[in-house]
Design an enzyme around this catalytic site. Structure first.
Site, short mmCIF file in Angstrom:
data_model
loop_
_atom_site.label_atom_id
_atom_site.label_comp_id
_atom_site.label_asym_id
_atom_site.label_seq_id
_atom_site.Cartn_x
_atom_site.Cartn_y
_atom_site.Cartn_z
N THR A 97 0.86 -1.17 0.00
CA THR A 97 0.00 0.00 0.00
C THR A 97 0.91 1.22 0.00
O THR A 97 1.65 1.46 0.95
CB THR A 97 -0.94 0.01 1.22
OG1 THR A 97 -1.83 -1.10 1.10
CG2 THR A 97 -1.75 1.30 1.28
N LYS A 172 -7.57 1.65 -2.96
CA LYS A 172 -7.25 1.28 -1.57
C LYS A 172 -7.41 2.48 -0.65
O LYS A 172 -7.86 2.37 0.49
CB LYS A 172 -5.82 0.74 -1.49
CG LYS A 172 -5.30 0.39 -0.08
CD LYS A 172 -5.94 -0.86 0.49
CE LYS A 172 -5.58 -1.12 1.95
NZ LYS A 172 -4.29 -1.77 2.15
N LYS A 240 0.14 5.37 8.40
CA LYS A 240 0.90 5.43 7.14
C LYS A 240 -0.08 5.58 5.97
O LYS A 240 0.08 6.44 5.11
CB LYS A 240 1.74 4.17 6.95
CG LYS A 240 2.60 4.21 5.69
CD LYS A 240 2.96 2.83 5.16
CE LYS A 240 1.83 2.24 4.33
NZ LYS A 240 2.15 0.98 3.65
#
Lengths: 288, 288
Positions: A97, A172, A240
Site C-alpha cells: 500500500t 485502496k 501510514k
C-alpha cells in the site's frame, strides 16, 4: 505454471508467497532479514536469493510487498533492485500500500526496460492473506492484468482492475477513508452506550442489519466493548495509509476533514502506547 | 385482538397504524391535521377521534409517533392529552425518536395514573414502515414489553427490549451516532474517488464485502455518485436526532467529537437548501 519472485516476507507477503508455491509456481523469495527467507524455504520449498535482483532473474512475474514508498524504491531501483535483474516482457506487481505517485514512478522505470507494471494493494489483513481470500485492487493495462490475474488467484478472492497505473492505490485509499470515519462513529456510539448503561451486544444485535450496520460493527463490537486491541490492523500502519490519503487529497483537491481529524486521533492512540493496537482502538482515547 | 389508539399519522405513523388495522386490531386514530385521519379511515377502516384524549378512551394500548419532545408532550399531557382518556392498566407506547429524559417524564406521568409506559423509537425509515419490517428499540419493564410485543409485530420485524425506560431512546441514539460518522467517511471516500478519476461503482463492488463495508455503502453509493438526494431520511430529522444525542452525551459525560462536527456539516447542507435531502447528502458539501 509461472516462474515467480516474491520480495518481502512480512505478515502479508509470507503467506502470499506460500500460496504461490502451493499453487505450483516456481517461487524464489527475498527478504531483508535473511533468516525469514530461510524459514519460508523450509516451510514451502522454492528458493531464496541474496538480493532482489538475483531473485528477479528469469522470473515471469515479480511481486513486491514491503513497508512504504521508500522501501519499495529500495527493492526495485539500484544495482541490486529487481529491475536490474528482470527480463524484458516480464511483469512487476507491487502489493505494497503506497502512493499513486510511486506507482507511476515504478511504471515509468519499468517501462524503460520493457517491463510491465501493475500496482496492486490488497485488503483483508493477515487473516485474509493466510486464508488466501484477499481483495486485490489493481491499476495498469487490461492485457497485463488478464495475464497475471490467474497467478494472483492463489491468494486473492476478489481481484479487480480499477483503471490505469495508480488506480489500485487510489481504490485502496477510498477503502481506508471509509474505515476511518466508520470506526470513529462506531467508537463514539459504543462509548456513549457504555456511559448510558446499555448492554452493547443487545443494541448491536438489533441495529446491525439496518442503516447503521457495517463490517466493523459486526466484527469488532465485542472486542471494542471488552477494550481488547491486541490484534488486527495496527494503528501505525493505518497512519501510514492515512498519510498517503491526505497527501493525495491535497494533490487532487479533495477535502477530507474527518479523515484528517481521525489521523490526529490515531496519533493520540499512539501516544497512549497504541502503535500496534488494532484500528478499532479509537475507542480507547474516548474512554480515558 | 386489542383496542388500539394511534396518535400521529406522519410518514411513519400512517402505515404503522394501517398495519395494526390490517392485523385485526380495533384502531382509532388521531392526527393534528384532521383530513389525514379521514384519509386513513377511508383507506383502512377503523375510527377517527377529534382529540388524543377521545382516541385513547377505552384503549388497551395507545401509540404515539409525532415530531419531537414538545410534540409528544402536547398529545400526552393536558386536558386533551391521551393520559386524560386512558384507563388504569393500559399501556402508552411512544414511537417518536425523542430524549431519554422525555421517556422518564412520560413514564412518571403515566405511572401516577396506573398506566404503563414504553419508549420505542424505530428505525428502517418510511420503506420499513410501509413494508412492516421496522426495527423497534424498547425501554421499559419486561412484563409490559412481553404484553405489547405481539401487537408491535404488525409492523416490527426486530423488536428488542434494551433495558429500563429511556433505553429504547438511548439505543436509537447509538444507531444515529454510528450513521453520522459512517456516512461522512463514505462521502469523503466518494468525493476523493471522483476527484481521482475512479469509477466509484467498480471500487465499491470490490471493497463492499470487506472491512470498509456498510449498509450505507451498499444502499447509497449509486445515488451518492449520481448526486441524488431527493428521498430517504431527511437532513432536518437527522439534525433533530443528533441534537438529542449531543444533549444526552453532555449529561452522561460522553465525548462525540465527530458526531458534533457532522451535525455542523448537516447545518451547511441545510444552508445549501438541503433540509429535506437524504442523510447521504453530506457528499454535496464536499463537492461545492
Amino acid at each position: 505454471m509461472a516462474k515467480i519472485a516474491f520480495i518481502g516476507l512480512g505478515v502479508m507477503g509470507y503467506p502470499m508467497a506460500g500460496h504461490l508455491a502451493a499453487a505450483g509456481h516456481e517461487t524464489t523469495v527475498y527478504n531483508r532479514t535473511g533468516a525469514k527467507a530461510e524459514a519460508w524455504k523450509n516451510e514451502h520449498g522454492g528458493h531464496t536469493a541474496p538480493t532482489p535482483r538475483e531473485a528477479a532473474e528469469g522470473a515471469d512475474v515479480v511481486f513486491s510487498c514491503v513497508g512504504n514508498d521508500d522501501d519499495v524504491r529500495s527493492v526495485v531501483f539500484g544495482d541490486d533492485g529487481v529491475l536490474a535483474g528482470m527480463r524484458t516482457g516480464a511483469t512487476l506487481v507491487d502489493h505494497t500500500t503506497a502512493s499513486a505517485e510511486l506507482a507511476r514512478e515504478l511504471s515509468a522505470g519499468a517501462g524503460e526496460k520493457g517491463i510491465a507494471f501493475l500496482d496492486a494493494p490488497v485488503s483483508g489483513g493477515q487473516a485474509g492473506a493466510e486464508k488466501g481470500i484477499l481483495t486485490v485492487m489493481v491499476g495498469g493495462e487490461q492485457v497485463r492484468f488478464d495475464a497475471v490475474r490467474p497467478v494472483m488467484a492463489a491468494y486473492g478472492r476478489t481481484i479487480t482492475l480499477m483503471g490505469p497505473v495508480g488506480s489500485g492505490q487510489l481504490a485502496k485509499m477510498m477503502n481506508q477513508i471509509c474505515i476511518a470515519g466508520l470506526v470513529q462513529g462506531l467508537a463514539e456510539a459504543i462509548a456513549f452506550g457504555q456511559n448510558a448503561g446499555l448492554d452493547i451486544g443487545t443494541v448491536i444485535g438489533a441495529i446491525s442489519k439496518g442503516a447503521a450496520g457495517s463490517w466493523q460493527m459486526e466484527n469488532r463490537h465485542e472486542t471494542m466493548s471488552a477494550g481488547r486491541y491486541d490484534f488486527g490492523f495496527a494503528v501505525e500502519w493505518m497512519r501510514k495509509d492515512l498519510g498517503i490519503c491526505l497527501a493525495e487529497a491535497k494533490r487532487n483537491g479533495s477535502s477530507l476533514p474527518v479523515t484528517a481529524l481521525i489521523d490526529q486521533f490515531y496519533g493520540e492512540v499512539e501516544a497512549m502506547g497504541g502503535k500496534r493496537w488494532d484500528t478499532s482502538s479509537l475507542l480507547a482515547r474516548l474512554k480515558r
